[in-house]
Design a protein around this motif. Structure first.
Motif, mmCIF file in Angstrom:
data_model
loop_
_atom_site.group_PDB
_atom_site.id
_atom_site.type_symbol
_atom_site.label_atom_id
_atom_site.label_comp_id
_atom_site.label_asym_id
_atom_site.label_seq_id
_atom_site.Cartn_x
_atom_site.Cartn_y
_atom_site.Cartn_z
ATOM 1 N N VAL A 73 -7.726 -1.578 4.635
ATOM 2 C CA VAL A 73 -8.285 -0.359 4.302
ATOM 3 C C VAL A 73 -9.800 -0.486 4.035
ATOM 4 C CG1 VAL A 73 -8.021 1.738 2.720
ATOM 5 C CG2 VAL A 73 -6.088 0.452 3.411
ATOM 6 N N THR A 74 -10.538 0.003 4.708
ATOM 7 C CA THR A 74 -11.976 0.044 4.529
ATOM 8 C C THR A 74 -12.600 1.412 4.038
ATOM 9 O OG1 THR A 74 -11.913 -1.620 6.283
ATOM 10 C CG2 THR A 74 -14.245 -0.538 5.773
ATOM 11 N N ALA A 75 -13.416 1.360 2.984
ATOM 12 C CA ALA A 75 -13.890 2.526 2.391
ATOM 13 C C ALA A 75 -15.261 2.474 3.040
ATOM 14 C CB ALA A 75 -14.196 2.176 0.877
ATOM 15 N N ASN A 76 -15.742 4.007 3.007
ATOM 16 C CA ASN A 76 -16.968 4.122 3.734
ATOM 17 C C ASN A 76 -18.263 4.040 2.778
ATOM 18 O OD1 ASN A 76 -17.013 6.435 2.258
ATOM 19 N ND2 ASN A 76 -16.515 7.786 3.900
ATOM 20 N N SER A 123 -19.536 5.999 1.081
ATOM 21 C CA SER A 123 -19.066 7.041 -0.146
ATOM 22 C C SER A 123 -18.026 6.567 -0.995
ATOM 23 C CB SER A 123 -19.220 8.399 0.323
ATOM 24 O OG SER A 123 -20.290 8.838 1.014
ATOM 25 N N GLY A 124 -17.205 5.626 -0.638
ATOM 26 C CA GLY A 124 -16.236 5.191 -1.141
ATOM 27 C C GLY A 124 -14.785 5.921 -0.888
ATOM 28 N N ASN A 125 -14.995 6.482 0.321
ATOM 29 C CA ASN A 125 -13.699 7.116 0.738
ATOM 30 C C ASN A 125 -12.915 6.357 1.841
ATOM 31 O OD1 ASN A 125 -14.255 9.449 -0.871
ATOM 32 N ND2 ASN A 125 -15.709 10.223 0.723
ATOM 33 N N ALA A 126 -11.732 6.321 1.792
ATOM 34 C CA ALA A 126 -10.819 5.685 2.733
ATOM 35 C C ALA A 126 -9.457 6.287 2.935
ATOM 36 C CB ALA A 126 -10.859 4.186 2.611
ATOM 37 N N SER A 127 -8.829 5.974 4.151
ATOM 38 C CA SER A 127 -7.430 6.519 4.188
ATOM 39 C C SER A 127 -6.535 5.506 4.887
ATOM 40 C CB SER A 127 -7.394 7.666 4.862
ATOM 41 O OG SER A 127 -7.702 7.366 6.254
ATOM 42 N N PHE A 128 -5.148 5.673 4.553
ATOM 43 C CA PHE A 128 -4.174 4.920 5.223
ATOM 44 C C PHE A 128 -3.002 5.743 5.461
ATOM 45 C CE2 PHE A 128 -2.823 4.553 0.920
ATOM 46 C CZ PHE A 128 -1.483 4.606 0.838
ATOM 47 N N THR A 129 -2.124 5.192 6.493
ATOM 48 C CA THR A 129 -1.090 5.836 6.976
ATOM 49 C C THR A 129 0.183 5.122 6.574
ATOM 50 O OG1 THR A 129 -2.467 6.510 8.982
ATOM 51 C CG2 THR A 129 -0.404 6.605 9.123
ATOM 52 N N SER A 157 -18.193 0.775 0.683
ATOM 53 C CA SER A 157 -18.133 -0.202 1.736
ATOM 54 C C SER A 157 -17.057 -1.535 1.346
ATOM 55 C CB SER A 157 -19.707 -0.487 2.196
ATOM 56 O OG SER A 157 -20.373 0.480 2.412
ATOM 57 N N SER A 158 -16.128 -1.228 0.851
ATOM 58 C CA SER A 158 -15.260 -2.676 0.407
ATOM 59 C C SER A 158 -14.221 -2.464 1.278
ATOM 60 C CB SER A 158 -14.930 -2.402 -0.831
ATOM 61 O OG SER A 158 -14.062 -1.266 -1.246
ATOM 62 N N THR A 159 -13.424 -3.580 1.665
ATOM 63 C CA THR A 159 -11.917 -3.544 2.449
ATOM 64 C C THR A 159 -11.095 -4.011 1.349
ATOM 65 O OG1 THR A 159 -13.138 -4.158 4.199
ATOM 66 C CG2 THR A 159 -10.799 -4.606 4.084
ATOM 67 N N SER A 160 -10.126 -3.247 1.419
ATOM 68 C CA SER A 160 -8.991 -3.507 0.156
ATOM 69 C C SER A 160 -7.515 -3.523 0.911
ATOM 70 C CB SER A 160 -8.837 -2.482 -0.803
ATOM 71 O OG SER A 160 -10.199 -2.454 -1.355
ATOM 72 N N THR A 161 -6.681 -4.180 0.138
ATOM 73 C CA THR A 161 -5.053 -3.881 0.396
ATOM 74 C C THR A 161 -4.748 -2.997 -0.962
ATOM 75 O OG1 THR A 161 -4.977 -6.198 1.023
ATOM 76 C CG2 THR A 161 -3.028 -5.310 0.371
ATOM 77 N N ILE A 162 -3.839 -1.984 -0.296
ATOM 78 C CA ILE A 162 -3.419 -0.879 -1.011
ATOM 79 C C ILE A 162 -1.946 -1.106 -1.534
ATOM 80 C CG2 ILE A 162 -3.206 1.710 -1.469
ATOM 81 C CD1 ILE A 162 -6.106 0.607 -1.229
#
Length: 176
Positions: free
Chosen positions: A121-124, A126-132, A101-106
Motif C-alpha cells: 500500500v503506497t501513500a502519495n 500527501s500521505g493518502n492511500a487506499s486498499f481493496t 510517499s511510504s509503502t506499507s503493509t496494512i
C-alpha cells in the motif's frame, strides 16, 4: 575489558553508559536512550572511555562521531469506505495521514476476525492511500472493519505501530 562510555547526542551530554564489555577482538556496543524521528541525522559523539575493569581506571578523551539514522513510526489519521458497494463486490478503504510517499503493509479485522494483511500500500506525497478488501457478502453490512496495524516496508528497519481505526461497512443487497 569493561568500560564506561561518555557521549553526547546533538551536543547534549547523555548519562554515561556503564558496564560496556569488549570481546576478545576489542569490539563492544551499547544501547542509547529511546530515540525519536527528530534524532534522525543528529550526531552521537563518543567523548570519553574509562576502563573500569582494571586498577587504576584509565580514561581517554575521544571525538568519535556517528550519524544517527532513525525512521519514523507509521501514522494514520483517518480511514473511510470510499462508497457503498453491492453484495459480491470488494470495498475500497481510503487511508489518510500515512507517512508521505511510504509503502506499507496494512493489518485489519472485520468484526474482530483477522484478515490477510494487505501489502504494497503506497501513500502519495500527501500521505493518502487506499486498499481493496476481498469480495464481501451482505452479512458484512454494518460490521466493523478495524485497521489494527501498519508496518512501513519502504524503510529499513520496518517500523510498525498498532491502531484502532474503525469503519462501519456498507454493503447493499443485490436485487432479487
Amino acid at each position: 575489558s569493561t568500560s564506561t562510555i561518555d557521549y553526547s547526542i546533538n551536543g547534549v551530554a547523555q548519562t554515561p553508559v556503564t558496564g560496556v564489555t569488549a570481546n576478545a577482538s576489542g569490539n563492544a556496543s551499547f544501547t542509547s536512550p529511546v530515540l525519536s524521528a527528530a534524532n534522525n541525522g543528529q550526531t552521537l559523539r563518543i567523548t570519553g572511555i574509562t576502563v573500569t575493569s582494571a586498577t587504576p581506571n584509565c580514561s581517554g578523551v575521544f571525538n568519535q562521531n556517528i550519524t544517527l539514522s532513525v525512521n519514523p513510526n507509521p501514522t494514520l489519521t483517518g480511514a473511510s469506505q470510499a462508497a457503498t458497494v453491492c453484495t459480491g463486490s470488494s470495498v475500497t478503504i481510503n487511508l489518510s495521514g500515512l507517512l508521505a510517499s511510504s509503502t506499507s503493509t496494512i493489518s485489519y479485522t472485520i468484526n474482530g476476525v483477522v484478515q490477510t494483511p494487505v501489502t504494497g500500500v503506497t501513500a502519495n506525497a500527501s500521505g493518502n492511500a487506499s486498499f481493496t478488501t476481498p469480495v464481501l457478502s451482505l452479512a458484512k453490512n454494518g460490521q466493523t472493519l478495524q485497521i489494527t496495524g501498519i508496518t512501513v516496508t519502504s524503510a529499513t528497519p520496518n517500523c510498525s505501530a498498532a491502531f484502532t481505526q474503525n469503519i462501519t461497512l456498507a454493503v447493499n443487497p443485490n436485487p432479487t
